[in-house]
Design an enzyme around this catalytic site. Sequence first.
Site, short mmCIF file in Angstrom:
data_model
loop_
_atom_site.label_atom_id
_atom_site.label_comp_id
_atom_site.label_asym_id
_atom_site.label_seq_id
_atom_site.Cartn_x
_atom_site.Cartn_y
_atom_site.Cartn_z
CG ASP A 49 -2.28 0.73 0.83
OD1 ASP A 49 -2.79 0.51 -0.28
OD2 ASP A 49 -2.77 1.52 1.64
CD GLU A 89 -2.95 7.78 3.24
OE1 GLU A 89 -3.88 8.52 3.63
OE2 GLU A 89 -3.05 7.02 2.27
CD GLU A 141 -8.83 8.68 -0.50
OE1 GLU A 141 -8.47 7.57 -0.08
OE2 GLU A 141 -8.14 9.72 -0.38
CD GLU A 211 -9.38 -0.32 -3.01
OE1 GLU A 211 -8.85 -0.95 -2.07
OE2 GLU A 211 -8.96 0.79 -3.39
#
Length: 222
Positions: A49, A89, A141, A211
């Site tokens: 990620d 992040e 998101e 995803e």
Amino acid sequence: MEQKEELITQRWLQTHKDLYLSATRHPFILSIRDGSVDLECFKRWLAQDYFFVRSFVRFAANVLVKLPRDADEADVDTLLGGICALEQEISWFRSEGSRWGVQFNNVALQEANTNYCRFLDELAESRMDCTVALAAFWAIEVVYNDSFAACLEPGAKTPPDLQNACERWGSPKFKMYCMALQSLADKYLQNCPAHVQQQAEQAFVKVLSSEVDFWNMSVGNS
Ligand code: HMH
């Protein structure tokens, strides 16, 4: 009085309910939620990620550029806020990486990740309609928000070490940001030609399946 029409994104969530659930209640997320998560999977997810987010930064910057010059300032600010949050992040990923002993420079990108990043690049291309990119942005998101919020619900047995990760995307603040992205996407969807709406729906679906693939990769099923 004019009747309030159903939002287009709401309709998509209904139409693709099963796929949406596969993306937001994946066995990996459920394992975090019930405390049974294999930490090797978490580390794999973390490393992959990090690289996804690096691609996402480029994507997000391109979506901002796609907004018309006369776009509402508030809409530009929503995207700008998102981009700014990505800087923190990235720092978070680096500190989590050292906390878990994950070295990002030794990590090979896995196929699900490469494919997803390639899709982001396609969405960022200049010929891609702004509306399609905005819809994808929201979808990317909201999947994380919905997934990680589930790990914070009352009764969840999320391991304390993973609480922080879940709060990053599952917090009420992140949810507000996702809702702002959703309104933004809907505003553009309501004012675009039918073929663009269809393309945006296809992008939404592709985000959801990407995803699912990403979670599968994280648990080692790919
Ligand atoms: C794979 N999807 C993936 N990674 C993320 N960090 C997000 C969505 C949300 O930012």
